[in-house]
Design a protein around this motif. Structure first.
Motif, PDB file in Angstrom:
ATOM      1  N   GLU A   1      78.422  10.587  38.719  1.00  0.00           N
ATOM      2  CA  GLU A   1      77.878   9.738  39.771  1.00  0.00           C
ATOM      3  C   GLU A   1      76.615  10.394  40.312  1.00  0.00           C
ATOM      4  OE1 GLU A   1      80.453   7.557  42.444  1.00  0.00           O
ATOM      5  OE2 GLU A   1      79.269   8.282  44.165  1.00  0.00           O
ATOM      6  N   ALA A   2      75.521   9.654  40.321  1.00  0.00           N
ATOM      7  CA  ALA A   2      74.213  10.193  40.714  1.00  0.00           C
ATOM      8  C   ALA A   2      73.924   9.913  42.177  1.00  0.00           C
ATOM      9  CB  ALA A   2      73.111   9.594  39.842  1.00  0.00           C
ATOM     10  N   PHE A   3      73.146  10.796  42.781  1.00  0.00           N
ATOM     11  CA  PHE A   3      72.672  10.590  44.142  1.00  0.00           C
ATOM     12  C   PHE A   3      71.266  11.164  44.266  1.00  0.00           C
ATOM     13  CE2 PHE A   3      75.673  14.210  44.047  1.00  0.00           C
ATOM     14  CZ  PHE A   3      74.859  15.260  44.432  1.00  0.00           C
ATOM     15  N   ASP A   4      70.724  11.128  45.461  1.00  0.00           N
ATOM     16  CA  ASP A   4      69.380  11.625  45.759  1.00  0.00           C
ATOM     17  C   ASP A   4      68.312  10.936  44.903  1.00  0.00           C
ATOM     18  OD1 ASP A   4      67.210  12.915  46.744  1.00  0.00           O
ATOM     19  OD2 ASP A   4      67.856  14.940  46.224  1.00  0.00           O
ATOM     20  N   PHE A   5      68.044   9.685  45.244  1.00  0.00           N
ATOM     21  CA  PHE A   5      66.998   8.913  44.579  1.00  0.00           C
ATOM     22  C   PHE A   5      65.670   9.004  45.337  1.00  0.00           C
ATOM     23  CE2 PHE A   5      70.645   7.330  42.417  1.00  0.00           C
ATOM     24  CZ  PHE A   5      70.212   6.707  41.260  1.00  0.00           C
ATOM     25  N   ASP A   6      65.497  10.053  46.114  1.00  0.00           N
ATOM     26  CA  ASP A   6      64.312  10.201  46.959  1.00  0.00           C
ATOM     27  C   ASP A   6      63.011  10.206  46.150  1.00  0.00           C
ATOM     28  OD1 ASP A   6      62.901  10.772  49.416  1.00  0.00           O
ATOM     29  OD2 ASP A   6      62.744  12.844  48.741  1.00  0.00           O
ATOM     30  N   CYS A   7      63.057  10.664  44.905  1.00  0.00           N
ATOM     31  CA  CYS A   7      61.847  10.739  44.072  1.00  0.00           C
ATOM     32  C   CYS A   7      61.732   9.570  43.101  1.00  0.00           C
ATOM     33  CB  CYS A   7      61.825  12.056  43.296  1.00  0.00           C
ATOM     34  SG  CYS A   7      61.577  13.509  44.331  1.00  0.00           S
ATOM     35  N   CYS A   8      62.541   8.546  43.284  1.00  0.00           N
ATOM     36  CA  CYS A   8      62.529   7.432  42.332  1.00  0.00           C
ATOM     37  C   CYS A   8      61.263   6.585  42.488  1.00  0.00           C
ATOM     38  CB  CYS A   8      63.765   6.553  42.512  1.00  0.00           C
ATOM     39  SG  CYS A   8      63.750   5.488  43.992  1.00  0.00           S
ATOM     40  N   SER A   9      60.899   5.958  41.414  1.00  0.00           N
ATOM     41  CA  SER A   9      59.798   4.989  41.408  1.00  0.00           C
ATOM     42  C   SER A   9      59.681   4.446  39.992  1.00  0.00           C
ATOM     43  CB  SER A   9      58.480   5.635  41.832  1.00  0.00           C
ATOM     44  OG  SER A   9      57.460   4.655  41.977  1.00  0.00           O
ATOM     45  N   ILE A  10      58.762   3.530  39.779  1.00  0.00           N
ATOM     46  CA  ILE A  10      58.449   3.189  38.397  1.00  0.00           C
ATOM     47  C   ILE A  10      57.523   4.271  37.844  1.00  0.00           C
ATOM     48  CG2 ILE A  10      58.766   0.712  38.723  1.00  0.00           C
ATOM     49  CD1 ILE A  10      55.688   0.477  38.730  1.00  0.00           C
ATOM     50  N   GLY A  11      57.592   4.457  36.556  1.00  0.00           N
ATOM     51  CA  GLY A  11      56.774   5.485  35.941  1.00  0.00           C
ATOM     52  C   GLY A  11      57.156   5.681  34.486  1.00  0.00           C
ATOM     53  N   TYR A  12      56.680   6.778  33.935  1.00  0.00           N
ATOM     54  CA  TYR A  12      56.971   7.096  32.541  1.00  0.00           C
ATOM     55  C   TYR A  12      58.444   7.487  32.401  1.00  0.00           C
ATOM     56  CZ  TYR A  12      51.947   7.239  31.523  1.00  0.00           C
ATOM     57  OH  TYR A  12      50.625   6.909  31.351  1.00  0.00           O
ATOM     58  N   ARG A  13      59.166   6.725  31.590  1.00  0.00           N
ATOM     59  CA  ARG A  13      60.573   7.049  31.346  1.00  0.00           C
ATOM     60  C   ARG A  13      60.706   8.399  30.623  1.00  0.00           C
ATOM     61  NH1 ARG A  13      63.383   1.844  31.127  1.00  0.00           N
ATOM     62  NH2 ARG A  13      63.702   1.278  33.317  1.00  0.00           N
ATOM     63  N   SER A  14      59.724   8.752  29.821  1.00  0.00           N
ATOM     64  CA  SER A  14      59.757  10.057  29.143  1.00  0.00           C
ATOM     65  C   SER A  14      59.792  11.192  30.169  1.00  0.00           C
ATOM     66  CB  SER A  14      58.552  10.223  28.222  1.00  0.00           C
ATOM     67  OG  SER A  14      58.607   9.308  27.151  1.00  0.00           O
ATOM     68  N   TYR A  15      59.102  11.014  31.275  1.00  0.00           N
ATOM     69  CA  TYR A  15      59.143  12.027  32.330  1.00  0.00           C
ATOM     70  C   TYR A  15      60.549  12.140  32.896  1.00  0.00           C
ATOM     71  CZ  TYR A  15      58.654  14.257  36.868  1.00  0.00           C
ATOM     72  OH  TYR A  15      58.824  15.092  37.943  1.00  0.00           O
ATOM     73  N   ASP A  16      61.185  11.001  33.150  1.00  0.00           N
ATOM     74  CA  ASP A  16      62.526  11.014  33.725  1.00  0.00           C
ATOM     75  C   ASP A  16      63.504  11.749  32.817  1.00  0.00           C
ATOM     76  OD1 ASP A  16      63.737  10.269  36.099  1.00  0.00           O
ATOM     77  OD2 ASP A  16      64.564   8.406  35.305  1.00  0.00           O
ATOM     78  N   ILE A  17      63.377  11.543  31.522  1.00  0.00           N
ATOM     79  CA  ILE A  17      64.228  12.235  30.548  1.00  0.00           C
ATOM     80  C   ILE A  17      63.886  13.721  30.510  1.00  0.00           C
ATOM     81  CG2 ILE A  17      64.823  12.376  28.095  1.00  0.00           C
ATOM     82  CD1 ILE A  17      64.150   9.357  27.928  1.00  0.00           C
ATOM     83  N   ALA A  18      62.598  14.027  30.539  1.00  0.00           N
ATOM     84  CA  ALA A  18      62.140  15.415  30.414  1.00  0.00           C
ATOM     85  C   ALA A  18      62.543  16.285  31.599  1.00  0.00           C
ATOM     86  CB  ALA A  18      60.618  15.445  30.240  1.00  0.00           C
ATOM     87  N   VAL A  19      62.787  15.678  32.754  1.00  0.00           N
ATOM     88  CA  VAL A  19      63.208  16.468  33.923  1.00  0.00           C
ATOM     89  C   VAL A  19      64.474  17.246  33.602  1.00  0.00           C
ATOM     90  CG1 VAL A  19      64.157  16.305  36.265  1.00  0.00           C
ATOM     91  CG2 VAL A  19      62.077  15.049  35.670  1.00  0.00           C
ATOM     92  N   PHE A  20      65.391  16.632  32.859  1.00  0.00           N
ATOM     93  CA  PHE A  20      66.619  17.357  32.523  1.00  0.00           C
ATOM     94  C   PHE A  20      66.334  18.495  31.549  1.00  0.00           C
ATOM     95  CE2 PHE A  20      70.702  18.177  30.502  1.00  0.00           C
ATOM     96  CZ  PHE A  20      71.495  18.331  31.635  1.00  0.00           C
TER      97      PHE A  20
END
Length: 321
Positions: free
Chosen positions: A219-238
């Motif tokens: 279960e995920a939380f803390d969406f404070d940094c969410c927005s539209i953007g590059y999905r590759s970035y979202d994957i790369a964060v992990f």
């Protein structure tokens, strides 16, 4: 008499208890300050449940940003994603307005995510990747009337951070690394712009510190940094998180994370091939965020040793591009 300015006040537990009485959650037993970061977080205990009350920092997020975030979370929950969800006040509003010395701040009450921070191992990384794939799949249909004042693009991830990083490097490194860093950024931008990359809703900070695991479910939380953007970035964060904190299991856990993601959502080779470059952009964004918010992290860490370490990490990234 000189006017005194306050950057970021901290509310007492009793003040938060007063605020959360505006929610229909039963008898409040106690409120406890939990942590200070880019926002202030409190634990709220009732006779039967636990909740999280977040107070957004003045100047970090505007009202419309917060409402965008809440709309996104509600959308994900409605589409079956396991997320910590906001709770309405008794008056039907999502936000509690809080008048503080630095100006109006906003508070939101969230459900508490049960379980524990997932350990980093192959099995859990598969589940974490699966959870992010679900978020990306579910959010493809997300729409909102509220404006988000940033996107996860070059402006936010590179240009704005570099406006702070460049003078800091000049101060401590005497311009010796300017050309090196600028060349890295130029090459990354050129490579990314030339590819057909997926652009959509992103969590923005998806790693195991922002989720709990219970009964083999994330279960995920803390969406404070969410927005539209590059999905590759979202994957790369992990991947960045693995490199930064779990390098001894990076390779096997990264493979399982990707397998989990791909079990829920497909991704093109163009997106896969630039993931390491987005790890580098994550490093740049993070350093800029630390420099910008010195009222949270202080300035004692800003020195030649830490800046050298930042540049070394970038050099190691570039070697593997």
């Amino acid at each position: 008499m000189k006017t005194i300015h306050v950057r970021n006040s901290l509310l007492t537990n009793s003040s938060v208890e007063f605020l959360v009485n505006s929610y229909e959650i039963g008898t409040i037993i106690k409120c406890e300050f939990l942590t200070r970061g880019l926002n202030d977080t409190y634990s709220v205990f009732t006779e039967s449940n636990k909740y999280i009350f977040r107070i957004y920092r003045k100047g970090w997020r505007e009202k419309t940003d917060i409402l965008y975030e809440l709309d996104a979370i509600k959308h994900l929950s409605e589409y079956g994603c396991r997320v910590s969800i906001p709770i309405k006040r008794k008056d039907g509003k999502w936000l509690s307005e809080i008048y503080t010395p630095e100006g109006t701040r906003y508070g939101v009450l969230f459900t508490f995510t049960k379980g524990d921070r997932p350990e980093i191992n192959k099995e859990n990384c598969y589940l974490i990747g699966k959870a992010l794939g679900n978020i990306h799949e579910a959010s493809d249909s997300f729409i909102t009337n509220h404006k988000r004042n940033f996107e996860l693009n070059f402006l936010h991830l590179v240009d704005e951070p570099m406006s702070l990083i460049t003078p800091t490097l000049q101060k401590f490194m005497k311009n010796s690394k300017d050309s090196f860093l600028n060349q890295i950024i130029t090459n990354i931008k050129f490579d990314i712009v030339g590819k057909n990359l997926e652009y959509g809703f992103c969590h923005g900070d998806f790693h195991n510190f922002n989720m709990h695991l219970m009964e083999q479910k994330i279960e995920a939380f803390d969406f404070d940094c969410c927005s539209i953007g590059y999905r590759s970035y979202d994957i790369a964060v992990f991947w960045w998180n693995l490199k930064q904190n779990y390098s001894n299991v990076e390779n096997q856990c990264w493979d399982e994370f990707l397998n989990g993601y791909l079990s829920q959502k497909s991704i093109s080779n163009d997106n896969l091939n630039v993931l390491l470059k987005f790890v580098t952009l994550r490093r740049i964004w993070l350093l800029g965020t630390l420099l910008k918010n010195d009222d949270v992290w202080g300035t004692h860490w800003i020195n030649k040793k830490n800046l050298d370490n930042f540049l070394t990490q970038l050099e190691q990234d570039v070697e593997k591009f």
